[in-house]
Design a protein around this motif. Sequence first.
Motif, mmCIF file in Angstrom:
data_model
loop_
_atom_site.group_PDB
_atom_site.id
_atom_site.type_symbol
_atom_site.label_atom_id
_atom_site.label_comp_id
_atom_site.label_asym_id
_atom_site.label_seq_id
_atom_site.Cartn_x
_atom_site.Cartn_y
_atom_site.Cartn_z
ATOM 1 N N ILE A 54 -12.414 4.530 -21.878
ATOM 2 C CA ILE A 54 -11.029 4.335 -21.465
ATOM 3 C C ILE A 54 -10.966 4.727 -19.997
ATOM 4 N N VAL A 55 -10.358 3.870 -19.184
ATOM 5 C CA VAL A 55 -10.343 4.077 -17.735
ATOM 6 C C VAL A 55 -8.932 3.965 -17.170
ATOM 7 N N ILE A 56 -8.786 4.478 -15.970
ATOM 8 C CA ILE A 56 -7.569 4.300 -15.184
ATOM 9 C C ILE A 56 -7.884 3.240 -14.139
ATOM 10 N N TYR A 57 -6.989 2.271 -13.998
ATOM 11 C CA TYR A 57 -7.213 1.238 -12.980
ATOM 12 C C TYR A 57 -5.942 1.004 -12.181
ATOM 13 N N THR A 58 -6.134 0.493 -10.989
ATOM 14 C CA THR A 58 -5.008 0.145 -10.138
ATOM 15 C C THR A 58 -4.991 -1.356 -9.941
ATOM 16 N N THR A 59 -3.793 -1.935 -9.942
ATOM 17 C CA THR A 59 -3.678 -3.389 -9.825
ATOM 18 C C THR A 59 -3.089 -3.836 -8.497
ATOM 19 N N SER A 60 -2.860 -2.912 -7.614
ATOM 20 C CA SER A 60 -2.357 -3.273 -6.288
ATOM 21 C C SER A 60 -3.557 -3.589 -5.406
ATOM 22 N N GLY A 61 -3.593 -4.766 -4.861
ATOM 23 C CA GLY A 61 -4.736 -5.191 -4.060
ATOM 24 C C GLY A 61 -5.146 -4.188 -2.998
ATOM 25 N N THR A 62 -4.191 -3.687 -2.210
ATOM 26 C CA THR A 62 -4.521 -2.742 -1.152
ATOM 27 C C THR A 62 -5.073 -1.450 -1.728
ATOM 28 N N ALA A 63 -4.452 -0.918 -2.776
ATOM 29 C CA ALA A 63 -4.941 0.312 -3.401
ATOM 30 C C ALA A 63 -6.331 0.097 -3.993
ATOM 31 N N ALA A 64 -6.562 -1.059 -4.572
ATOM 32 C CA ALA A 64 -7.874 -1.366 -5.149
ATOM 33 C C ALA A 64 -8.942 -1.439 -4.059
ATOM 34 N N ARG A 65 -8.633 -2.083 -2.965
ATOM 35 C CA ARG A 65 -9.601 -2.180 -1.869
ATOM 36 C C ARG A 65 -9.863 -0.810 -1.254
ATOM 37 N N LEU A 66 -8.832 0.024 -1.119
ATOM 38 C CA LEU A 66 -9.022 1.386 -0.617
ATOM 39 C C LEU A 66 -9.938 2.176 -1.538
ATOM 40 N N ALA A 67 -9.713 2.078 -2.849
ATOM 41 C CA ALA A 67 -10.527 2.807 -3.818
ATOM 42 C C ALA A 67 -11.992 2.378 -3.737
ATOM 43 N N ALA A 68 -12.215 1.100 -3.534
ATOM 44 C CA ALA A 68 -13.575 0.572 -3.446
ATOM 45 C C ALA A 68 -14.169 0.741 -2.051
ATOM 46 N N ARG A 69 -13.365 1.217 -1.115
ATOM 47 C CA ARG A 69 -13.785 1.396 0.289
ATOM 48 C C ARG A 69 -14.303 0.086 0.887
#
Length: 89
Positions: A54-69
């Motif tokens: 079970i994971v936590i994910y973000t669906t906001s493109g900018t937040a996702a790109r920030l998380a992935a650096r």
Amino acid sequence: MNLGKVIGTVVATRKDERLTGCKLLITQPVDYKYKPFGNPFIAVDTVGAGIGEIVIYTTSGTAARLAARRMEAPIDIAIVGIVDRVDIG
């Protein structure tokens, strides 16, 4: 942020070069009781999650790109945490 369950992996030998080195996981949205709903999607894993977790994910493109650096990569969804448990008071 949202909860999901990792249900599979994706291997793509040909993809946008900005995704090279990204681990791609198929994730099923779940509610706080881990009951599935909605359609599965592909997410970039930033925390080393595995199938069945079970994971936590973000669906906001900018937040996702920030998380992935990877600010220039075409990333819409990123896994940002692995859930140990959910407590509802």
